[in-house]
Design a protein around this motif. Structure first.
Motif: not given
Length: 595
Positions: A350-364, A376-379
């Motif tokens: 299953g998948r879903f979309e979640s709004p992200v803040l523009k320019g915010k990097a991804l902490n994994l 990770l520099p990725l929206e």
């Protein structure tokens, strides 16, 4: 006859003898005082051996108890009235408490108890499971001083770096130096200021192959505050054979292909140029015919990496061959970019979309290893829903899954929503890129023996404490042979996941030991009871707080009744009386008798 009666009889005989000596002494001056002093001295001596106990009544709710856990502050319980219970590991001076060796048995034996007043750092996960139906009043101790979180990969390949990450909590008034030491020398260090929490991340490239134990040492001036073991196993494993089928050669594939080549992975790469026309690359391996994917060609690879568009574009016969290969043990990693599934294999997730803040990097976070990557520099807007039968591999800081996995026959299917992990390389974070892809390849690839994985619970197994061994096997039709320290264990099969088995063991000595699974050896490190105390105490503190937060029991009305408690007269009174009486007798016989 009980010892106390023997002590009283011996004391009486001693008193009679002393009185006889006093009455027959030539110098009869101060006779009455000497007789009284002898009586007081012998009486106090007897009461030191046989203390006086008495009963007192205290207003207390009979449905609740006071439970003392590790880290209990003596000042916080000094004025508490009522009977106290404590775990065997709790050592408190001048505090009378009944030892509880088995909390579950005690609560079962006392069904009237409905409320627990817990002091200290709280309970561990297994103990909290036993008190779900009880009302809890938690009185936490101050946060522990030391390393309160730490993680590192237990197994490394020769090409992978060792990265030790965590947090040091310095509650003292002085700074602390944290040092990673290995093979007799300091590798990396940092300073933690007074009254602060600071994250640390140490990296090194192990040169040796085999087992090793690094040390994480906390120093305050010349005093060693903590010395924690960091066991690691470096294995020289033959790189798995990788096949990549790309709908088009994007930057993600380009960087991944270069990384696989540099790390000596045998790689076959096919990218579509136009309909039924492909470009091929064969790196660290001989070329084969990949114009048509079939079962014969897939047997030569341990893992297939493919984007969902290419999986949908290939013919039904090729998809059937891939599904059959996965069922027979080959790993499959599918890259997805849309919320709508394009194939049956990728549609299981299953998948879903979640709004992200523009320019915010991804902490994994790599979930199993607790590895936190650099941003990770990725929206990222696309995430995965994990079912009960799934095993999430990577999630963001808020817990949303970006890489998920599921068992399919003897193989494993992984789905990733990350489209640009090469941004780590562009920002200079080579270790995070290597850690991410190494984890995905290891999780998905075809297993070279019948052991899929071995997991040990808790994170830090210690001597004389129960540990749980969980192993996933390629075959589920026969009982595995599990041995620990050459002792045969009794495994249980998971009814929902028949390929998974578990067993329990109580280690007797610390250090490296061997777990034998169907004659295959898996090294396991057993810690001392004193290792990683601050981390375990912080985990109990956080776990108890979270447990109470999620608790949904209702508060009962207090019904105070007279509870009879047994108290003991302090021995210091009798010790003082004995000293005074004995002192007078000595002074009288040595000084006053001469005058």
């Amino acid at each position: 006859m009980e010892f106390k009666y023997i002590a009283i009889l011996v004391g009486l005989f001693l008193l009679v003898f002393l009185l006889y000596k006093e009455l027959n002494r030539t110098n009869r001056a101060r006779l009455i005082w000497r007789i009284l002093a002898n009586i007081v001295a012998v009486s106090c001596f007897i009461l030191l051996i046989v203390p006086i106990r008495y009963e007192t009544r205290v207003k207390q709710n009979p449905d609740e108890i006071i439970l003392l856990s590790d880290g209990t502050n003596p000042d916080s319980i000094a004025n508490l009235k009522g009977k106290k219970y404590a775990f065997p590991s709790v050592k408190l001076k001048n505090t009378k408490a009944t030892t509880l060796s088995d909390l579950s048995y005690f609560l079962t034996s006392n069904p009237n108890i409905r409320k627990l007043n817990i002091y200290g750092y709280g309970l561990n996960e297994a103990e909290l499971e036993q008190i779900k139906e009880y009302q809890i009043n938690f009185h936490p101790s101050a946060n522990p001083n030391g390393i309160i979180s730490a993680n590192w990969p237990a197994k490394l390949k020769t090409s992978e770096p060792l990265q030790v990450q965590g947090t040091y909590q310095n509650t003292s008034n002085q700074g602390v130096k944290l040092v990673l030491k290995g093979l007799g020398k300091a590798i990396d260090s940092m300073t933690v200021e007074a009254k602060s929490n600071k994250s640390f991340s140490f990296k090194t490239n192990p040169k040796q192959i085999g087992k090793a134990v690094y040390e994480l040492i906390a120093l305050q001036k010349n005093h060693i505050m903590a010395k924690e073991s960091v066991p690691v196993q470096v294995i020289d494993q033959t790189p798995m054979k990788v096949l990549i089928l790309a709908s088009f050669p994007d930057f993600e594939y380009k960087f991944l292909k270069n990384w696989l080549f540099e790390n000596q992975y045998p790689l076959a790469f096919r990218s579509q140029i136009s309909k039924n026309k492909f470009a091929f690359d064969f790196l660290n391996t001989d070329s084969i015919n990949l114009n048509q994917i079939n079962s014969s060609s897939l047997k030569k690879f341990d893992i297939l990496i493919i984007d969902e568009e290419e999986l949908a574009a290939i013919g039904p016969n090729e998809r059937s061959s891939i599904a059959l290969a996965v069922n027979n043990g080959m790993g499959l990693l599918i890259r997805v970019t849309n919320t709508k599934a394009l194939t049956t294999l990728s549609g299981k997730f299953g998948r879903f979309e979640s709004p992200v803040l523009k320019g915010k990097a991804l902490n994994l976070v790599v979930i199993e290893d607790h590895h936190k990557s650099n941003p990770l520099p990725l929206e990222q807007a696309l995430f995965l829903r994990a079912n009960q039968t799934d095993q999430p591999i990577v999630a963001d800081a808020s817990g949303k899954t970006v890489v998920n996995s599921s068992i399919n026959g003897y193989g494993k299917v992984l789905v990733s929503t990350l489209s640009a992990t090469y941004n780590w390389l562009l920002s200079g974070q080579k270790t995070d890129y290597a850690t991410y892809w190494s984890k995905l390849l290891t999780s998905a690839a075809r297993k070279r023996n019948d052991i899929q994985s071995v997991n040990i619970i808790p994170q830090f197994p210690v001597t004389h404490k129960k540990m749980r061994i969980i192993t996933d096997l390629a075959a589920s039709d026969k009982v595995p042979v599990l041995k620990m320290d050459s002792i045969l264990l009794s495994p249980r099969q998971n009814m929902e996941l028949p390929f998974q088995w578990d067993a329990f063991y109580w280690p007797q000595k610390s250090g490296w030991t061997n777990l034998e699974v169907n004659q295959a050896i898996e090294p396991v490190y057993i810690y001392k009871k004193t290792d990683w105390e601050a981390l375990k105490n912080q985990q109990k503190l956080d776990g108890t707080h979270q447990f109470i937060k999620n608790l949904k029991t209702t508060e009962a009305k207090n019904k105070l009744t007279d509870t009879i408690l047994e108290e003991e007269v302090s021995l210091w009174w009798f010790f003082g009386g004995f000293l005074l009486a004995a002192g007078f007798l000595w002074y009288e016989s040595r000084i006053l008798a001469v005058k």
